[in-house]
Design an enzyme around this catalytic site. Sequence first.
Site, PDB file in Angstrom:
ATOM      1  N   ASN A  10       0.846  -1.187   0.000  1.00  0.00           N
ATOM      2  CA  ASN A  10       0.000   0.000   0.000  1.00  0.00           C
ATOM      3  C   ASN A  10       0.890   1.249   0.000  1.00  0.00           C
ATOM      4  OD1 ASN A  10      -1.400   2.292   1.139  1.00  0.00           O
ATOM      5  ND2 ASN A  10      -3.108   0.914   1.574  1.00  0.00           N
ATOM      6  N   HIS A  13       1.042   6.251   1.771  1.00  0.00           N
ATOM      7  CA  HIS A  13       1.843   7.211   2.537  1.00  0.00           C
ATOM      8  C   HIS A  13       3.071   7.717   1.786  1.00  0.00           C
ATOM      9  CE1 HIS A  13      -1.084   7.036   5.515  1.00  0.00           C
ATOM     10  NE2 HIS A  13      -0.890   5.763   5.792  1.00  0.00           N
ATOM     11  N   HIS A  46      -5.405   3.666  -1.947  1.00  0.00           N
ATOM     12  CA  HIS A  46      -6.745   4.040  -1.498  1.00  0.00           C
ATOM     13  C   HIS A  46      -7.073   5.439  -2.013  1.00  0.00           C
ATOM     14  CE1 HIS A  46      -9.610   4.370   2.258  1.00  0.00           C
ATOM     15  NE2 HIS A  46     -10.213   4.690   1.120  1.00  0.00           N
ATOM     16  N   ARG A  48      -9.227   8.066  -1.515  1.00  0.00           N
ATOM     17  CA  ARG A  48     -10.236   8.497  -0.530  1.00  0.00           C
ATOM     18  C   ARG A  48     -11.098   9.597  -1.118  1.00  0.00           C
ATOM     19  NH1 ARG A  48      -9.047   6.820   5.056  1.00  0.00           N
ATOM     20  NH2 ARG A  48     -10.827   8.129   5.537  1.00  0.00           N
ATOM     21  N   ARG A  52      -6.935  12.812   0.389  1.00  0.00           N
ATOM     22  CA  ARG A  52      -5.891  13.304   1.299  1.00  0.00           C
ATOM     23  C   ARG A  52      -4.508  12.755   0.961  1.00  0.00           C
ATOM     24  NH1 ARG A  52      -7.529  10.269   6.886  1.00  0.00           N
ATOM     25  NH2 ARG A  52      -9.481  11.330   6.474  1.00  0.00           N
ATOM     26  N   GLU A  73      -8.416   0.644  -3.382  1.00  0.00           N
ATOM     27  CA  GLU A  73      -9.325   0.690  -2.232  1.00  0.00           C
ATOM     28  C   GLU A  73     -10.209   1.914  -2.383  1.00  0.00           C
ATOM     29  OE1 GLU A  73      -6.051  -1.131   0.934  1.00  0.00           O
ATOM     30  OE2 GLU A  73      -6.811   0.912   1.184  1.00  0.00           O
ATOM     31  N   THR A 104      -8.578   3.705   8.051  1.00  0.00           N
ATOM     32  CA  THR A 104      -9.834   2.965   8.009  1.00  0.00           C
ATOM     33  C   THR A 104     -10.049   2.246   9.336  1.00  0.00           C
ATOM     34  OG1 THR A 104      -9.285   2.629   5.698  1.00  0.00           O
ATOM     35  CG2 THR A 104     -11.187   1.429   6.550  1.00  0.00           C
ATOM     36  N   GLU A 154     -11.343  -8.903   2.557  1.00  0.00           N
ATOM     37  CA  GLU A 154     -10.093  -8.612   3.265  1.00  0.00           C
ATOM     38  C   GLU A 154     -10.446  -8.431   4.733  1.00  0.00           C
ATOM     39  OE1 GLU A 154      -7.267  -5.966   1.484  1.00  0.00           O
ATOM     40  OE2 GLU A 154      -6.625  -5.201   3.432  1.00  0.00           O
ATOM     41  N   HIS A 199      -4.024  -4.298   7.579  1.00  0.00           N
ATOM     42  CA  HIS A 199      -4.187  -3.130   8.439  1.00  0.00           C
ATOM     43  C   HIS A 199      -3.388  -3.298   9.722  1.00  0.00           C
ATOM     44  CE1 HIS A 199      -5.689   0.528  10.217  1.00  0.00           C
ATOM     45  NE2 HIS A 199      -6.181   0.823   9.038  1.00  0.00           N
TER      46      HIS A 199
HETATM   47  N1  PXP Z   1      -6.042  -2.784   3.700  1.00  0.00           N
HETATM   48  C1  PXP Z   1      -6.993  -1.823   3.746  1.00  0.00           C
HETATM   49  C2  PXP Z   1      -8.353  -2.143   3.235  1.00  0.00           C
HETATM   50  C3  PXP Z   1      -6.687  -0.519   4.231  1.00  0.00           C
HETATM   51  O1  PXP Z   1      -7.639   0.417   4.267  1.00  0.00           O
HETATM   52  C4  PXP Z   1      -5.364  -0.255   4.648  1.00  0.00           C
HETATM   53  C5  PXP Z   1      -5.006   1.119   5.126  1.00  0.00           C
HETATM   54  O2  PXP Z   1      -5.192   2.031   4.093  1.00  0.00           O
HETATM   55  C6  PXP Z   1      -4.415  -1.291   4.571  1.00  0.00           C
HETATM   56  C7  PXP Z   1      -4.787  -2.547   4.110  1.00  0.00           C
HETATM   57  C8  PXP Z   1      -2.988  -1.084   4.963  1.00  0.00           C
HETATM   58  O3  PXP Z   1      -2.902  -0.801   6.327  1.00  0.00           O
HETATM   59  P1  PXP Z   1      -1.500  -0.335   6.927  1.00  0.00           P
HETATM   60  O4  PXP Z   1      -1.135   0.940   6.239  1.00  0.00           O
HETATM   61  O5  PXP Z   1      -1.794  -0.176   8.384  1.00  0.00           O
HETATM   62  O6  PXP Z   1      -0.523  -1.433   6.629  1.00  0.00           O
END
Ligand code: PXP
Length: 262
Positions: A10, A13, A46, A48, A52, A73, A104, A154, A199
Amino acid sequence: MTQHLRLGVNIDHVATVRNARGGRDPDTVRAAHLIAKGGGDSITAHLREDRRHITDDDIRRLKAEVPLPLNMEMAATDEMVAIALQVRPHAVCIVPERRAELTTEGGLDVVSARAALGPRIARLVEAGIQVALFIDPDPVQVEATKQVGASALEFHTGEYCNAPNGDTQGGLTRAKELKRLEDASARAAAIGLEVHAGHGLTVANVGPVARIPSVVELNIGHAIVAEAIFIGFEAAIRQMRAAMDRARQGTSSPVAAGRRSA
Ligand code: PXP
């Protein structure tokens, strides 16, 4: 032979850091090109509603310029469905979204949202996009996910990651949360759903989740991007890949750590 556990990286960030100054650096597409080099299998991003971090332009460029599957996402809104139908990611993961949240928080309530989710999932599935729903490891939500037409889910691993390790007199413990994930994963696989999880996962806590046999994909972002500041993005992905592989293969040997099963 153990089934290969896919790693979706992901990159939200990477965009967060970019947006702190505007401009293009660090570029999400450059980051995505490093995913395969580090042993990752797909890009997760993601989009959003408040944009953001990931932007519409990021999503379009990731799909057009990087030859890896893209997992988008998104909230189950008409705007997001229209974007997904235009961009055609490999997969969509539908998540709940609240504007005030930092990330999330908790899974979708598929039971209550069934009427809103059904037609939107159908349009995505018709377009050939795999649809997963992001839910808590709750058997009722698992059944509802199947009924509403998704082919994957998921599991939100946040409760597992946040639970204290050890006995807390009947309260949440890591072991109890892991058991919920294991049971819900087995049930989901038994009714034909593909099982993903994510997550809050880190190198330190990913092992027990990676060992759940019916889980085929983990989506991990924050821990990888955070570690990348110190050791580089590709190395941080490789480190997570190794932790997942060690757990999946039931070994703590560093020799096996970099090896991927078929
Ligand atoms: N899966 C989903 C559906 C999420 O919303 C997120 C966070 O955006 C993640 C995985 C990844 O989570 P993390 O950044 O805490 O590893």
